[in-house]
Design an enzyme around this catalytic site. Structure first.
Site, PDB file in Angstrom:
ATOM      1  CG  LEU A 185       3.117   4.211  -7.684  1.00  0.00           C
ATOM      2  CD1 LEU A 185       3.532   5.570  -8.180  1.00  0.00           C
ATOM      3  CD2 LEU A 185       4.178   3.218  -7.421  1.00  0.00           C
ATOM      4  CD  GLU A 186      -2.321   0.551  -0.617  1.00  0.00           C
ATOM      5  OE1 GLU A 186      -3.331   0.586   0.248  1.00  0.00           O
ATOM      6  OE2 GLU A 186      -2.678  -0.322  -1.567  1.00  0.00           O
ATOM      7  CB  CYS A 187       0.986   3.494   1.869  1.00  0.00           C
ATOM      8  SG  CYS A 187      -0.608   3.522   2.273  1.00  0.00           S
TER       9      CYS A 187
END
Length: 102
Positions: free
Chosen positions: A2-4
């Site tokens: 899970l990025e940004c």
């Protein structure tokens, strides 16, 4: 991964999944964390890099300048034939064996 994403979103996704999640710029609600080590160690000194380093990355050191100095010193010594010196060439060959190469 899970990025940004907002921390609340990362936490909700993590709570619903039966597999671990890894967050990068997603807050502390994931199962684990990852950062790009070049960013967290401040390894890159090019002005462009400062513009693109993610806001979520905490810099734990500023080794980029030390790395740059070391690389420049190495290059200078190689050009000047100061490196490698005899201290860094520990391998020997007998005169007889050496003659075979000439």
């Amino acid at each position: 991964v899970l990025e940004c994403v907002p921390e609340r979103v990362a936490r909700a996704v993590t709570d619903r999944l039966e597999i671990p999640t890894i967050g990068i710029g997603a807050g502390s609600g994931t199962s684990g964390q990852v950062l790009v080590y070049h960013d967290m160690l401040g390894m890159l000194q090019h002005p462009h890099h400062a513009k693109v380093t993610p806001r979520f990355c905490k810099q734990y050191a500023a080794v980029g300048e030390s790395i740059q100095v070391a690389l420049e010193t190495y290059a200078d010594e190689v050009r000047a034939k100061a490196f490698p010196s005899h201290n860094y060439c520990p391998y020997e060959i007998s005169d007889g064996e050496s003659d075979l190469f000439e």
